[in-house]
Design a protein around this motif. Structure first.
Motif, short mmCIF file in Angstrom:
data_model
loop_
_atom_site.label_atom_id
_atom_site.label_comp_id
_atom_site.label_asym_id
_atom_site.label_seq_id
_atom_site.Cartn_x
_atom_site.Cartn_y
_atom_site.Cartn_z
N HIS A 138 20.36 14.32 39.20
CA HIS A 138 20.73 15.49 38.40
C HIS A 138 21.46 16.52 39.26
O HIS A 138 22.49 17.07 38.83
CB HIS A 138 19.49 16.11 37.78
N THR A 142 25.39 17.54 38.53
CA THR A 142 25.68 18.90 38.06
C THR A 142 26.44 19.71 39.11
O THR A 142 27.30 20.52 38.76
CB THR A 142 24.38 19.64 37.70
N HIS A 146 30.04 18.94 38.09
CA HIS A 146 29.88 19.98 37.07
C HIS A 146 29.46 19.37 35.73
O HIS A 146 29.87 19.85 34.66
CB HIS A 146 31.18 20.80 36.90
N LYS A 148 27.36 18.61 32.56
CA LYS A 148 26.44 19.40 31.76
C LYS A 148 25.71 18.48 30.78
O LYS A 148 26.27 18.08 29.75
CB LYS A 148 27.18 20.50 30.99
N TRP A 263 29.26 29.46 36.55
CA TRP A 263 28.34 28.33 36.61
C TRP A 263 27.39 28.49 37.78
O TRP A 263 27.80 28.70 38.91
CB TRP A 263 29.15 27.05 36.76
N THR A 277 21.53 27.08 33.22
CA THR A 277 22.49 26.90 34.29
C THR A 277 23.72 27.76 34.10
O THR A 277 24.45 28.04 35.04
CB THR A 277 22.92 25.43 34.36
#
Length: 347
Positions: A138, A142, A146, A148, A263, A277
Motif C-alpha cells: 500500500h 500510494t 500516487h 488511490k 496529497w 490521504t
C-alpha cells in the motif's frame, strides 16, 4: 515465535506416551529460555494493549465531545491496516506468553492448551507477515504511483486476509488424521507438528519471507523516490531519474490536480483529526517526509528481525547432529532471536 525447529532427520520431536499423548521433556536451561521468550511476549502484548486503549480513549472522547468537522475512527486505509496489524501483534504476543506453562512444567505435550497456543501463534505470526506485506504494498503504490484505492478497499483486503487464515486453520485441523495432532510440541512450544512440514512453509514461512523480500524490493526505489533521485509524474505515471547525489527530500510529493488539495501520505492519528490521504490543509514537505518515513520503519524493522531468527532456525535444524534428544537441544540461539522477534509488537 513459531515452530522454527523442523523434523530432525526423521526423528520425532517428541516421545509418545502409553496413552498416546505426545510429549517433549525439557531441561532447566530450555525452561529458562522459554521464560525469556514468554516475557518478550508479555512486553509486546502490554505495549500493543496500551496503544489500543489509547485509541479507544480517543474514540470515546470524540463520541462524547465531537471535534469540529467530520471524524471517524478509520479515516484512511493505513489506519485500518495498522489496527489489523496490531491485532495480529497482540495474538503473536499472547502465543508467546502461553509458553510460560511449558517453562514451569519443563515439558510440552499435546492438549487443548497446546492446540490453543498453536492456533493463536498461527493466526498471530502469519497475520503479522500478511499485515506487513499489505502495508508495504500500500505504501509503495500510494507514494510511488500516487495510487488511490477505493474507499472499500481496506475492508476487502482485511476480510480476505483473516478469512484465508481462518479457513486454512479450520481445514488443516479437521483433515488431520492419525496419532499426531496438527498442532503439537515442536519441541519447545506448540505449533504445526513436524508431520506437516509443507504446511509450515505455506502457512507461515512463505508469507514471512515474501513480506521480508518484498520490503527490500519495494523500499529501495521508494527510498530513492523520497530522496529525489526518482520522480513519477502523477498524471502519466512516467518515471524519470535524477542522479544528483544531493538529497532533495520532499520534492517527490506532487500536488494532486482537480480539487486543489495537496496529497499527503497519512492524514494524522488513528482516531482524531484530518480527512484521509487528501488533506484540506497544506502540508509541508518536511511533514510529508516524516509521515512517509513512519510507514517505512515498521516493515524495515520486521525484515531486520526475520534474518537472525531464520539463521537460528537453519543452524538448529540442519547443523546439529540428528541423534541429539530433545532435552539436549541447544536453545540459546533460538531463545535470543525469538526474544527479539517477540518484541516486534512494541516496535
Amino acid at each position: 515465535m513459531s515452530g522454527f525447529l523442523l523434523s530432525r532427520g526423521g526423528i520425532p520431536e517428541f516421545d509418545t506416551t502409553k496413552d498416546g499423548q505426545c510429549m517433549s521433556i525439557l531441561n532447566r536451561k530450555q525452561g529458562i529460555g522459554l521464560m525469556f521468550i514468554a516475557h518478550a511476549g508479555l512486553i509486546s502484548t502490554g505495549a500493543v494493549t496500551v496503544f489500543l486503549l489509547l485509541v479507544l480513549k480517543n474514540y470515546i472522547r470524540n463520541v462524547v465531545h465531537p471535534p469540529p468537522g467530520k471524524w471517524k475512527l478509520i479515516r484512511t486505509h493505513v489506519d485500518a491496516y495498522l489496527l489489523s496489524l496490531l491485532f495480529a501483534d497482540l495474538l503473536q504476543g499472547i502465543g508467546a506468553v502461553l509458553s510460560l506453562r511449558w517453562a514451569l512444567e519443563h515439558k510440552t505435550y499435546c492438549s487443548a492448551y497446546c492446540t490453543a497456543q498453536g492456533v493463536i501463534q498461527h493466526l498471530g505470526e502469519t497475520g503479522v507477515a500478511l499485515g506487513t506485506l499489505v502495508i508495504g504494498l500500500h505504501t509503495f503504490l500510494t507514494v510511488f504511483f500516487h495510487f488511490k484505492p477505493p474507499r472499500w478497499g481496506w475492508m476487502a483486503v482485511i476480510t480476505v486476509q483473516w478469512s484465508f487464515l481462518g479457513l486454512y486453520i479450520v481445514i488443516a485441523y479437521f483433515k488431520t488424521k492419525g496419532p499426531v495432532p496438527y498442532y503439537a510440541p515442536t519441541p519447545f512450544w506448540c505449533w504445526i507438528s513436524s508431520e506437516h512440514d509443507p504446511d509450515r512453509i505455506f502457512a507461515e514461512y512463505l508469507w514471512m519471507w515474501l513480506a521480508a523480500f518484498s520490503n527490500i524490493a519495494l523500499y529501495i526505489p521508494l527510498f530513492f523516490l523520497l530522496r529525489g533521485n526518482i520522480h513519477v509524474n502523477p498524471a502519466t505515471r512516467e518515471i524519470t531519474f535524477n542522479f544528483n547525489l544531493k538529497s532533495s527530500f520532499g520534492n517527490c510529493f506532487s500536488r494532486r490536480k482537480g480539487n486543489g488539495q495537496e496529497w499527503g501520505i497519512m492524514g494524522g492519528g488513528v482516531a482524531r483529526g484530518g480527512h484521509g490521504t487528501a488533506s484540506a490543509s497544506t502540508t509541508t514537505s518536511n511533514g510529508n517526509e516524516k509521515e512517509a518515513l513512519k510507514l517505512i520503519w515498521y516493515p524495515i524493522s520486521y525484515t531486520a528481525v526475520i534474518l537472525p531468527i531464520s539463521i537460528a532456525r537453519w543452524s538448529t535444524s540442519f547443523l546439529e547432529p540428528d541423534t541429539i534428544p530433545v532435552n539436549q537441544l541447544p536453545i540459546t540461539k533460538t531463545a535470543i532471536t525469538t526474544f527479539i522477534f517477540g518484541l516486534s509488537g512494541g516496535f
